[in-house]
Design an enzyme around this catalytic site. Structure first.
Site, PDB file in Angstrom:
ATOM      1  N   ASP A  40      -3.284   2.452  -5.724  1.00 52.85           N
ATOM      2  CA  ASP A  40      -2.382   2.670  -4.568  1.00 52.85           C
ATOM      3  C   ASP A  40      -2.283   1.336  -4.008  1.00 52.85           C
ATOM      4  O   ASP A  40      -1.838   1.538  -2.666  1.00 52.85           O
ATOM      5  CB  ASP A  40      -2.079   3.767  -3.955  1.00 52.85           C
ATOM      6  CG  ASP A  40      -3.365   3.975  -3.220  1.00 52.85           C
ATOM      7  OD1 ASP A  40      -4.668   3.243  -3.297  1.00 52.85           O
ATOM      8  OD2 ASP A  40      -3.716   4.406  -1.876  1.00 52.85           O
ATOM      9  N   GLU A  41      -2.993   0.279  -4.639  1.00 54.83           N
ATOM     10  CA  GLU A  41      -2.494  -1.481  -3.827  1.00 54.83           C
ATOM     11  C   GLU A  41      -2.330  -2.359  -4.506  1.00 54.83           C
ATOM     12  O   GLU A  41      -3.000  -2.084  -5.965  1.00 54.83           O
ATOM     13  CB  GLU A  41      -3.988  -1.352  -2.543  1.00 54.83           C
ATOM     14  CG  GLU A  41      -3.922  -0.700  -1.583  1.00 54.83           C
ATOM     15  CD  GLU A  41      -5.194  -0.654  -0.746  1.00 54.83           C
ATOM     16  OE1 GLU A  41      -5.590  -1.760  -0.941  1.00 54.83           O
ATOM     17  OE2 GLU A  41      -5.747   0.447   0.247  1.00 54.83           O
TER      18      GLU A  41
ATOM     19  N   ASP B 282       0.850  -1.159  -0.202  1.00 52.23           N
ATOM     20  CA  ASP B 282      -0.070   0.320   0.016  1.00 52.23           C
ATOM     21  C   ASP B 282       0.986   1.263  -0.443  1.00 52.23           C
ATOM     22  O   ASP B 282       1.731   1.548   1.123  1.00 52.23           O
ATOM     23  CB  ASP B 282      -0.867  -0.400   1.627  1.00 52.23           C
ATOM     24  CG  ASP B 282      -1.916   1.011   0.927  1.00 52.23           C
ATOM     25  OD1 ASP B 282      -2.034   2.045   0.509  1.00 52.23           O
ATOM     26  OD2 ASP B 282      -2.614   1.212   2.202  1.00 52.23           O
TER      27      ASP B 282
END
Length: 424
Positions: free
Chosen positions: A109-110, A13
């Site tokens: 974003d992960e 993350d």
């Protein structure tokens, strides 16, 4: 169901992704509290994302600008640059791929990876290699937290636990947590119930009615009981994940295509909102056609003074712009009749729903639109091909005037990874 005896998954993350990308690209923002907003020049909107420096003051993502500035008077507001974040996402994935293959990008974003033998033996070394590669080839201001565990769900929770531990140590992000199967379930019991994937606000309330208020109590339930609480097999699947079994995500079926947008102050009238909604719907229609779907329903929603307004309308099973815009116009005619003329509209959203795959489209026996539909589909196909060829909206129906902030349909998204086509 297989139960791994060692760690098999990595979950990564990025820390404060949108704001950290801004700081990496603009030296003037580094080390300063930054808030990313839909557009600058008004306090009648929200901070979409904020930097670690802003979070140290108590600023949170999706917080009203007025409230954020009360906590952090020196907060620097930066207008969102969605295409920059998309390109940063692609660059970061390319760098990580040089270290370990990426299994799935869960959001912008992960991401998650399946560990090889080296990763299982030396997760600390793998984590350090990923982070150093990003620092060397992208920059030191974009950091990430990483979790390792037996399955993806546990790795995600470990990642969050690592990030939380870094906060307690006096820094934000750059965390690491490794949950080996032999350590479980003790680390899991330190996780807040709301931080368990699949436990949202409503599910937390439902669990409370069953006298479940901690993750340990959730862990100790029987699988059939969890299935009953969730009212679906998802409860039982979560039980398997929490107990370390190799549970894979179920394939997701596309349910709708839509876009929404906070309106700039000059567009908060009925006429202004209509024009932006029309552009949003054009973008949704392009996505519908690219992925070879048809829709037979359209939903229009608006946030207005004192509440909201929404309506749906049925359509023949279509994907061409002419048919979609005909339905859109009918919804707005309804809105103009029902809403006061001076209504202030703060946000608008459009959604194409009731989808059918292209090879499963069924014509309406009472509305034989085949000849007209084929004509408009050919026209749309030609326009889509030209726009794709030149990576720009060069052919369109009606006016094409994107609002302040630009990027209609390509806004910041926490749940969908924008494609290049979203930005023209």
């Amino acid at each position: 169901m297989r139960k791994p005896e060692t760690i098999e998954r990595l979950y990564l993350d990025f820390d404060g992704f949108f704001a950290s990308v801004e700081q990496q690209c603009d030296k003037r923002l580094r080390g300063r509290p930054v808030g990313v907003v839909p557009f600058v020049g008004t306090d009648r909107t929200a901070v979409i994302a904020c930097s670690k420096e802003a979070k140290a003051y108590g600023v949170k993502n999706v917080m009203r600008i007025k409230d954020a500035k009360a906590l952090c008077p020196d907060l620097i507001l930066v207008e969102q640059k969605p295409d920059l974040y998309r390109r940063a996402h692609s660059a970061l994935l390319c760098e990580i791929e040089t270290v370990i293959p990426i299994d799935t990008a869960k959001s912008i974003d992960e991401l998650t990876c399946i560990l090889d033998d080296r990763g299982r033996r030396d997760p600390e070394g793998l984590s350090e290699q990923i982070k150093s590669t990003i620092e060397k080839n992208i920059g030191e201001f974009i950091t990430c937290s990483i979790g390792f565990a037996a399955n993806r769900q546990l790795a995600k929770m470990a990642c969050k636990a690592g990030k939380d531990a870094s906060k307690k140590a006096g820094q934000y992000g750059n965390g690491l947590a490794i949950w080996h199967p032999h350590m479980m379930p003790e680390p899991l019991f330190q996780v807040k119930l709301e931080d368990v994937p699949g436990v949202g606000h409503s599910m937390k309330m439902r669990l409370a009615h069953s006298q479940v208020i901690t993750t340990e109590q959730l862990y100790n339930l029987q699988p059939k009981h969890m299935r009953k609480i969730w009212r679906s097999v998802n409860g039982e699947r979560l039980w398997m994940a929490l107990h370390g079994y190799d549970i894979q995500a179920m394939p997701q079926k596309r349910g709708m295509y839509g876009h929404a947008r906070v309106l700039p102050p000059e567009s908060r009238s009925i006429n202004g909102a209509y024009e932006i909604a029309r552009l949003l719907l054009v973008k949704a229609g392009r996505r519908l056609r690219r992925e070879e779907y048809y829709a037979s329903g359209l939903w229009l929603w608006m946030a207005i003074d004192g509440g909201s307004w929404f309506r749906t309308i049925k359509m023949p099973t279509v994907n061409d712009e002419q048919a979609i815009m005909t339905a859109h116009t009918a919804l707005w005619e309804c809105a103009r009749r029902e809403l006061p003329r001076r209504t202030t509209i703060f946000r608008v959203g459009v959604t194409l729903m009731d989808l059918s795959e292209a090879n499963a489209r069924q014509l309406d026996i009472f509305n034989n639109d085949d000849a007209i539909r084929q004509k408009w589909e050919r026209a749309n196909g030609a326009m889509d091909a030209l726009n794709s060829k030149y990576s720009s909206t060069i052919v369109h129906m009606g006016e094409w005037k994107p609002p302040a902030g630009g990027h209609v349909g390509g806004k910041i998204s926490y749940v969908r990874i924008p494609s290049a086509e979203d930005f023209y």
